[in-house]
Design a protein around this motif. Structure first.
Motif, mmCIF file in Angstrom:
data_model
loop_
_atom_site.group_PDB
_atom_site.id
_atom_site.type_symbol
_atom_site.label_atom_id
_atom_site.label_comp_id
_atom_site.label_asym_id
_atom_site.label_seq_id
_atom_site.Cartn_x
_atom_site.Cartn_y
_atom_site.Cartn_z
ATOM 1 N N GLU A 178 2.314 1.692 -3.441
ATOM 2 C CA GLU A 178 1.288 2.190 -4.373
ATOM 3 C C GLU A 178 0.960 3.658 -4.138
ATOM 4 O OE1 GLU A 178 -2.000 -0.531 -3.901
ATOM 5 O OE2 GLU A 178 -0.871 -2.173 -4.822
ATOM 6 N N GLU A 179 0.977 4.082 -2.871
ATOM 7 C CA GLU A 179 0.678 5.484 -2.529
ATOM 8 C C GLU A 179 1.862 6.403 -2.812
ATOM 9 O OE1 GLU A 179 -0.551 5.411 1.567
ATOM 10 O OE2 GLU A 179 -2.466 4.462 1.097
ATOM 11 N N LYS A 237 0.833 -1.207 0.000
ATOM 12 C CA LYS A 237 0.000 0.000 0.000
ATOM 13 C C LYS A 237 0.869 1.259 0.000
ATOM 14 C CE LYS A 237 -3.996 1.980 2.283
ATOM 15 N NZ LYS A 237 -4.307 2.550 3.555
#
Length: 127
Positions: free
Chosen positions: A57-58, A54
């Motif tokens: 991806e961020e 995550k």
């Protein structure tokens, strides 16, 4: 070498997702795996595989990465020289830079073939 506020800020603004593949490529070239890299990062930061994905991806910065991390209580046992900086001599005012170098030290040890139980420091082993 001495860490400067400028150097600390430069590292703080770097995107973790842009550096992670460099860590991984280095390890793979040395016969290690993505799972081992993630295991080391998880031990150091508390991020599991999903958390890590995550954050990648961020496209979080190292500042955000380390702000969200729960640094392992035995992180103070990570000592030595990385990129010309002796970790234990980095001033506490540059905590982010110190954490980044600690993580790089763990990855460096993994790349050099050190056993995982030695990399993941345990207080008992230091006696």
């Amino acid at each position: 070498m001495k860490v400067t506020a400028e150097k600390n800020e430069k590292v703080a603004k770097m995107i973790f997702a842009s550096i992670y593949p460099l860590y991984l490529n280095r390890l793979v070239k040395n016969g290690r795996t993505k799972e081992e890299l993630n295991q080391v990062i998880e031990w150091f930061t508390g991020f599991d595989k999903d958390d890590l994905q995550k954050l990648i991806e961020e496209k979080v910065t190292f500042r955000t990465f380390f702000q969200k991390a729960k640094i392992h209580p035995n992180a103070h046992l990570i000592k030595g020289v990385v990129c010309g900086y002796r970790i234990e001599e980095i001033d506490n005012e540059f905590e982010l830079y110190k954490q980044c170098r600690r993580m790089e030290k763990l990855i460096d040890e993994l790349a050099r073939g050190r056993k995982m139980e030695k990399i993941l420091r345990d207080e008992k082993m230091k006696k």
